[in-house]
Design an enzyme around this catalytic site. Structure first.
Site, PDB file in Angstrom:
ATOM      1  N   TYR A  21      51.538   0.454   8.091  1.00 11.61           N
ATOM      2  CA  TYR A  21      50.875   0.000   9.318  1.00 11.61           C
ATOM      3  C   TYR A  21      51.289  -1.431   9.684  1.00 11.61           C
ATOM      4  CZ  TYR A  21      47.761   4.093   9.607  1.00 11.61           C
ATOM      5  OH  TYR A  21      47.259   5.370   9.761  1.00 11.61           O
ATOM      6  N   THR A  36      44.628   8.808  19.694  1.00  6.04           N
ATOM      7  CA  THR A  36      44.110   7.961  18.606  1.00  6.04           C
ATOM      8  C   THR A  36      42.589   8.036  18.539  1.00  6.04           C
ATOM      9  OG1 THR A  36      45.970   6.473  18.980  1.00  6.04           O
ATOM     10  CG2 THR A  36      44.142   5.617  17.664  1.00  6.04           C
ATOM     11  N   GLU A  93      59.051   5.998   7.975  1.00  6.34           N
ATOM     12  CA  GLU A  93      57.881   6.435   7.202  1.00  6.34           C
ATOM     13  C   GLU A  93      58.282   7.447   6.121  1.00  6.34           C
ATOM     14  OE1 GLU A  93      55.189   7.765  10.270  1.00  6.34           O
ATOM     15  OE2 GLU A  93      54.960   5.728  11.050  1.00  6.34           O
ATOM     16  N   ASN A 103      39.780   9.298  11.757  1.00  3.57           N
ATOM     17  CA  ASN A 103      40.423  10.300  12.626  1.00  3.57           C
ATOM     18  C   ASN A 103      41.364  11.245  11.882  1.00  3.57           C
ATOM     19  OD1 ASN A 103      42.490   8.496  12.281  1.00  3.57           O
ATOM     20  ND2 ASN A 103      42.776   8.028  14.443  1.00  3.57           N
ATOM     21  N   ARG A 147      52.666  15.036  17.678  1.00  7.07           N
ATOM     22  CA  ARG A 147      51.659  14.126  18.256  1.00  7.07           C
ATOM     23  C   ARG A 147      50.741  14.873  19.212  1.00  7.07           C
ATOM     24  NH1 ARG A 147      50.738   8.771  16.503  1.00  7.07           N
ATOM     25  NH2 ARG A 147      50.356   8.144  18.652  1.00  7.07           N
ATOM     26  N   HIS A 189      47.439  11.326  10.476  1.00 11.98           N
ATOM     27  CA  HIS A 189      48.481  10.488  11.077  1.00 11.98           C
ATOM     28  C   HIS A 189      49.698  11.366  11.349  1.00 11.98           C
ATOM     29  CE1 HIS A 189      51.717   7.551  11.479  1.00 11.98           C
ATOM     30  NE2 HIS A 189      52.376   8.279  10.599  1.00 11.98           N
ATOM     31  N   PHE A 192      40.896  -4.717  13.340  1.00 14.79           N
ATOM     32  CA  PHE A 192      40.468  -3.600  12.494  1.00 14.79           C
ATOM     33  C   PHE A 192      41.404  -3.354  11.305  1.00 14.79           C
ATOM     34  CE2 PHE A 192      42.945  -1.657  15.989  1.00 14.79           C
ATOM     35  CZ  PHE A 192      43.902  -0.945  15.282  1.00 14.79           C
ATOM     36  N   ARG A 219      42.572  16.382  16.178  1.00 16.21           N
ATOM     37  CA  ARG A 219      41.462  15.414  16.274  1.00 16.21           C
ATOM     38  C   ARG A 219      40.364  15.931  17.203  1.00 16.21           C
ATOM     39  NH1 ARG A 219      45.469  10.219  16.634  1.00 16.21           N
ATOM     40  NH2 ARG A 219      45.661   9.766  14.403  1.00 16.21           N
ATOM     41  N   LYS A 228      44.615  11.975   6.167  1.00 12.68           N
ATOM     42  CA  LYS A 228      43.963  10.754   5.689  1.00 12.68           C
ATOM     43  C   LYS A 228      42.837  11.110   4.707  1.00 12.68           C
ATOM     44  CE  LYS A 228      45.208   8.232   9.905  1.00 12.68           C
ATOM     45  NZ  LYS A 228      44.734   7.451  11.073  1.00 12.68           N
TER      46      LYS A 228
HETATM   47  N1  LIG Z   1      39.907   0.299  17.627  1.00 14.28           N
HETATM   48  C1  LIG Z   1      40.051   0.795  16.410  1.00 14.28           C
HETATM   49  N2  LIG Z   1      39.042   0.720  15.498  1.00 14.28           N
HETATM   50  C2  LIG Z   1      39.178   1.232  14.258  1.00 14.28           C
HETATM   51  N3  LIG Z   1      40.310   1.840  13.815  1.00 14.28           N
HETATM   52  C3  LIG Z   1      41.322   1.942  14.680  1.00 14.28           C
HETATM   53  C4  LIG Z   1      41.258   1.436  16.017  1.00 14.28           C
HETATM   54  N4  LIG Z   1      42.437   1.698  16.648  1.00 14.28           N
HETATM   55  C5  LIG Z   1      43.185   2.332  15.734  1.00 14.28           C
HETATM   56  N5  LIG Z   1      42.517   2.478  14.564  1.00 14.28           N
HETATM   57  C6  LIG Z   1      43.010   3.123  13.339  1.00 14.28           C
HETATM   58  O1  LIG Z   1      44.353   2.739  13.112  1.00 14.28           O
HETATM   59  C7  LIG Z   1      45.182   3.883  13.110  1.00 14.28           C
HETATM   60  C8  LIG Z   1      46.531   3.513  13.656  1.00 14.28           C
HETATM   61  O2  LIG Z   1      46.396   3.149  15.004  1.00 14.28           O
HETATM   62  P1  LIG Z   1      47.541   3.504  16.052  1.00 14.28           P
HETATM   63  O3  LIG Z   1      47.305   2.667  17.243  1.00 14.28           O
HETATM   64  O4  LIG Z   1      48.873   3.438  15.365  1.00 14.28           O
HETATM   65  O5  LIG Z   1      47.146   4.998  16.440  1.00 14.28           O
HETATM   66  P2  LIG Z   1      47.827   6.371  16.084  1.00 14.28           P
HETATM   67  O6  LIG Z   1      49.308   6.234  16.151  1.00 14.28           O
HETATM   68  O7  LIG Z   1      47.184   7.437  16.910  1.00 14.28           O
HETATM   69  O8  LIG Z   1      47.318   6.602  14.617  1.00 14.28           O
HETATM   70  P3  LIG Z   1      48.151   6.901  13.322  1.00 14.28           P
HETATM   71  O9  LIG Z   1      49.224   5.833  13.222  1.00 14.28           O
HETATM   72  O10 LIG Z   1      47.159   6.840  12.209  1.00 14.28           O
HETATM   73  O11 LIG Z   1      48.732   8.255  13.561  1.00 14.28           O
HETATM   74  C9  LIG Z   1      44.397   4.911  13.944  1.00 14.28           C
HETATM   75  O12 LIG Z   1      44.772   6.232  13.675  1.00 14.28           O
HETATM   76  C10 LIG Z   1      42.990   4.632  13.494  1.00 14.28           C
HETATM   77  O13 LIG Z   1      42.739   5.214  12.200  1.00 14.28           O
END
Ligand SMILES: Nc1ncnc2c1ncn2[C@@H]1O[C@H](COP(=O)(O)OP(=O)(O)OP(=O)(O)O)[C@@H](O)[C@H]1O
Length: 148
Positions: free
Chosen positions: A49, A91, A126, A112, A85, A115, A57, A102, A9
């Site tokens: 997304y 996350t 994707e 974070n 993962r 992805h 958010f 992370r 990211k």
């Molecule tokens: N509560 C939150 N507040 C702010 N940002 C969030 C929150 N929850 C998730 N995100 C952001 O949205 C992204 C996607 O959320 P998701 O639930 O898909 O988690 P993930 O699968 O671990 O992350 P990613 O898809 O980025 O790998 C997270 O990686 C984070 O950057």
């Protein structure tokens, strides 16, 4: 062979963590099939997304992801989606163990750094979204040392 999509990211790119992340996936034994630095559009991020569109958010997530270039990578390997993962962590970095990406490099869920696809079908979706011209497979001599 199974494939996954990994994206460093904007904060990870700006902090110079691309090489560290690539190194970790390569040294685990996953095979790099594609890599590109791109400035993502809002449209592509909204597509990426799509499952999170209703989350409060979501607008700040898209803004964060547009704050600079990202580096997309495709890796292949045995169980690479689950394995990737695990390497990435949870996350929320607070729940990520030290040793995970992370857990070692970030502290805030909204920054974070990385992805990784969460399932085989989302990985293929994707990869098609971020590498629309396709990704070629190739035979690496290393494979014989990694698999029985
Ligand atoms: N509560 C939150 N507040 C702010 N940002 C969030 C929150 N929850 C998730 N995100 C952001 O949205 C992204 C996607 O959320 P998701 O639930 O898909 O988690 P993930 O699968 O671990 O992350 P990613 O898809 O980025 O790998 C997270 O990686 C984070 O950057």
């Amino acid at each position: 062979m199974e494939r996954t999509y990994v994206m460093v990211k904007p904060d990870g790119v700006q902090r110079g963590l691309v090489g560290e992340i690539l190194k970790r996936f390569e040294q685990r034994g996953y095979q790099l099939l594609a890599l590109e630095l791109i400035h993502p559009t809002k449209e592509r991020l909204e597509e990426h997304y799509q499952d999170l569109k209703t989350k409060a958010f979501f607008p700040s997530l898209v803004e964060y992801m547009m704050s600079g270039p990202v580096v997309g990578m495709v890796f292949s390997g045995l169980d690479v989606v689950k394995g990737g993962r695990k390497m990435v962590g949870e996350t929320n970095p607070l729940n990520s163990l030290p040793g995970s990406i992370r857990g070692d490099f970030c502290i805030c869920v909204g920054k974070n750094i990385i992805h990784a696809s969460d399932a085989v079908d989302s990985a293929e979706r994707e990869i098609a979204l971020w590498f629309p011209n396709g990704v070629k497979n190739y035979a690496s001599p290393l494979l014989g040392l990694l698999y029985e």
